[in-house]
Design an enzyme around this catalytic site. Sequence first.
Site, PDB file in Angstrom:
ATOM      1  N   GLY A 102      49.403   1.895  62.655  1.00  0.00           N
ATOM      2  CA  GLY A 102      49.706   2.646  61.438  1.00  0.00           C
ATOM      3  C   GLY A 102      50.743   1.959  60.564  1.00  0.00           C
ATOM      4  N   GLY A 104      50.076  -0.796  58.746  1.00  0.00           N
ATOM      5  CA  GLY A 104      49.429  -1.530  57.652  1.00  0.00           C
ATOM      6  C   GLY A 104      49.176  -2.995  57.944  1.00  0.00           C
ATOM      7  N   SER A 105      49.064  -3.346  59.232  1.00  0.00           N
ATOM      8  CA  SER A 105      48.908  -4.754  59.595  1.00  0.00           C
ATOM      9  C   SER A 105      47.670  -5.401  58.951  1.00  0.00           C
ATOM     10  CB  SER A 105      48.879  -4.856  61.124  1.00  0.00           C
ATOM     11  OG  SER A 105      47.914  -5.743  61.567  1.00  0.00           O
ATOM     12  N   ALA A 107      45.984  -4.562  56.231  1.00  0.00           N
ATOM     13  CA  ALA A 107      46.127  -4.701  54.777  1.00  0.00           C
ATOM     14  C   ALA A 107      47.100  -5.826  54.433  1.00  0.00           C
ATOM     15  CB  ALA A 107      46.618  -3.381  54.175  1.00  0.00           C
ATOM     16  N   ALA A 108      48.173  -5.958  55.213  1.00  0.00           N
ATOM     17  CA  ALA A 108      49.168  -6.992  54.922  1.00  0.00           C
ATOM     18  C   ALA A 108      48.599  -8.388  55.170  1.00  0.00           C
ATOM     19  CB  ALA A 108      50.422  -6.766  55.770  1.00  0.00           C
ATOM     20  N   ASP A 158      47.763   2.165  51.914  1.00  0.00           N
ATOM     21  CA  ASP A 158      48.198   0.949  52.616  1.00  0.00           C
ATOM     22  C   ASP A 158      48.191  -0.271  51.708  1.00  0.00           C
ATOM     23  OD1 ASP A 158      48.253   2.481  54.904  1.00  0.00           O
ATOM     24  OD2 ASP A 158      47.310   0.938  56.147  1.00  0.00           O
TER      25      ASP A 158
END
Length: 322
Positions: A102, A104-105, A107-108, A158
Amino acid sequence: MILGSGRAPGKVILFGEHAVVYGRPALAVPVTQVQAEAVVEPGERGAGLTIVATDLGETITVRDAPADHPLAAVARLTLVKFGLRDPDWRVTIRSTIPIASGMGSGAAVSAAIVRALAAAWGQGSGVRGQEVAISPEEISALVYEVERLHHGTPSGIDNTVVVYGQPVYFVRGQPPQTFHIGRPFMLAIADTGIHSPTKIAVGDVRRAWEREGTRFERLFDQVTTIVEDARLAIADGQPDRLGLLMNRNHALLQEIGVSCPELDALVAAARGAGALGAKLSGGGRGGNMIALVTADSASRVAKALVAAGAVRVIVTEVADGI
Ligand code: PMV
């Protein structure tokens, strides 16, 4: 030789999870302490675009990867955007953002890849120094496309937070609004170690809402008031006010039915060790909780969280800028 590089932070939801599914606002902030980074270097001649995911021990040849491979998908979308044909580049990715927690890995990592490819393209095409090869809106839209491959209908929170690196006030179906942090503040983010798919918690809330619509709508309205107060407190540089708001939001999430004994134990431990407030963060039933700490209380709270069962604690400052 480095042709280009890009990075993006992690994120946590600060207030408004679950209510956001029912049209209420939510607040999420970047977690700059953890980052994804992508670096583009020249690759072997004729090899085309290759992605080396260091942490996963995986090397992907973009032209051979399945259509729904997330790393290949973001690379392909970016190449199309720039009208590039499979350049002989090697993109190396490193990330300190915990996976599937949760934060945002995914998306990053996507955002870092887009930025790195954009920077490499900027050099090769002779527009070096021209800063705006791709706007944050465009990066965010590309990342959202990739998120959709995995999460079906992601809310879009995200990609917005990790791309802009700023707090986001998010209402479903409306353009997300970013805003500045008046004064930095510190969070301890603790993981229960319980893997809890967001989809299941969201489905349970939906059934409860169908049974008891009036009660749940009232709970969601109370969350809205908290989110609005929190947004003002952050923008006005009065983060101390967030503690009480976190405690209230956690109580509402308990009533909504998405906390669990392990989360409640971490929340109680953080408060007992001097955190100004604490709540679960994200889908609940496991996953992460967050606590508002100060430079003085941070290590005491982190220790108490580990003693109460946290498998990982990240202490981070929430501030503007990527
Ligand atoms: O656990 P996360 O960070 O993916 O957040 C889930 C947030 C929910 O409000 C529960 C669901 C959603 O789609 O907004």
